[in-house]
Write a protein that holds these residues in place. Structure first.
Motif, PDB file in Angstrom:
ATOM      1  N   VAL A   1      -5.909  -4.373   1.676  1.00 37.71           N
ATOM      2  CA  VAL A   1      -5.611  -2.896   1.717  1.00 37.71           C
ATOM      3  C   VAL A   1      -6.314  -2.224   2.968  1.00 37.71           C
ATOM      4  O   VAL A   1      -5.452  -1.445   3.553  1.00 37.71           O
TER       5      VAL A   1
ATOM      6  N   VAL B   1      -3.341   1.055  -3.756  1.00 37.25           N
ATOM      7  CA  VAL B   1      -2.655  -0.325  -3.681  1.00 37.25           C
ATOM      8  C   VAL B   1      -1.551  -0.273  -4.908  1.00 37.25           C
ATOM      9  O   VAL B   1      -1.722   0.135  -5.957  1.00 37.25           O
TER      10      VAL B   1
ATOM     11  N   VAL C   1       0.773  -1.141   0.027  1.00 35.70           N
ATOM     12  CA  VAL C   1      -0.101   0.034   0.097  1.00 35.70           C
ATOM     13  C   VAL C   1       0.890   0.982   0.004  1.00 35.70           C
ATOM     14  O   VAL C   1       1.689   1.449   0.846  1.00 35.70           O
TER      15      VAL C   1
END
Ligand code: C2E
Ligand code: CA
Ligand code: CA
Ligand code: CA
Length: 278
Positions: A93, A61, A41
């Protein structure tokens, strides 16, 4: 060439064959990436336009591909969606970003986290429970989490969306409409959705300097945001001229390469210690 029985002669098409083979390889790569956790991330600052300090970040992402290097969502989101893996990736995420945001909040109380939700996540009946679990597990304060969804995802079935968003909001999180302005026909429906933030699409921000009708869309969108009592965030601000125009239009927050590009967590930690946040 082969006769398919309907009088149509189908030729073996080597380029189609190569396409299918490539797709199968991409699928395998993607499944392995999820299993081996090749994703990371990155975080892009969201800044206060008056004081130029970071108020929070948007989680974006990335796929650290073993051969192709760092890939952006444009290179793999569609495939992830079509393989039915987007829900899983999106949830990963969210969890990863919440763990990280809680760290930043120790030094910077009130630091906000924006996370994107895909249309498939929104359609899942488990979504609210899953997000509740992530909040509990990570200790992320719900009121500091902003869930971003695109207008097109939110406005296809208004009644259903309103129900899902109400359910999410019962957790205490906030909702942002992403790429705002790109689905202009549905603006009249805005009042029906429990939305807190609108993110003005970068195309309108970048058109501000032009003397076309599009140039005034940013202004119109800001006007609509005020009418509905929504906090505006301008996206894709690439230079000081745009930042200054937005300040003049009383836009309070912005995001864009002019302030900072998306970066790994460690870099953002460095940026935060160098600058004042509030
Ligand atoms: P988005 O949500 O609209 O995110 C903003 C995109 O604009 C990001 O692209 C960001 O890197 C880029 N950007 C930021 N500042 C500027 C600027 O000044 N100029 C320009 N031209 N671009 C700027 P990115 O990271 O490639 O992501 C593309 C899209 O992929 C995102 O658009 C979002 O829709 C989707 N996405 C990214 N991460 C996730 C995720 O975790 N889940 C889901 N469902 N979607 C994601
Ligand atoms: Ca977004
Ligand atoms: Ca956007
Ligand atoms: Ca977008």
């Amino acid at each position: 060439a082969k006769d398919d029985g309907k009088g149509v002669v189908r030729r073996f098409d080597p380029s189609r064959f190569a396409e299918t083979a490539q797709r199968r390889k991409d699928e395998n790569d993607l499944r392995r990436a999820l299993a081996e956790c090749q994703f990371e991330v990155h975080y892009q600052p969201i800044v206060d336009l008056q004081g130029n300090y970071t108020v929070g970040v948007e989680a974006l992402v990335r796929w650290r591909h073993p051969l192709r290097g760092l890939l952006s969502p444009g290179d793999f989101i569609d495939l992830t969606e079509s393989l039915g893996l987007m829900h899983r990736l999106g949830l990963w995420v969210l969890r990863e970003a919440c763990v990280q945001a809680v760290q930043w909040q120790r030094e910077h109380p009130g630091f906000k986290l924006n996370v994107n939700l895909s249309a498939t996540q929104l359609a899942s009946p488990e979504l609210t429970d899953e997000i509740r679990t992530v909040l509990t597990d990570t200790g992320m304060p719900a009121d500091l989490l902003v869930l971003e969804l695109t207008e097109s995802a939110a406005l296809t079935d208004l009644t259903e969306s309103a129900r899902v968003l109400d359910s999410l909001k019962s957790l205490g999180v906030r909702i942002a409409l992403d790429d705002f302005g790109t689905g202009f026909s549905s603006l009249s429906h805005l009042g029906a959705l429990p939305v807190d933030v609108v993110k003005i699409d970068k195309s309108f921000v970048q058109a501000m300097q032009e003397t076309t009708a599009n140039g005034s869309v940013a202004e119109a969108v800001l006007h609509i945001a005020r009418t509905f009592n929504l906090s505006p965030v301008a996206e894709g601000v690439e230079d000081e001229v745009q930042a200054e125009m937005l300040r003049e239009l009383a836009c309070t927050q912005a995001q864009g390469y002019h302030f900072a590009k998306p970066m790994p967590a460690s870099e953002l930690t460095g940026l935060l210690t160098r600058q004042t946040t509030k």
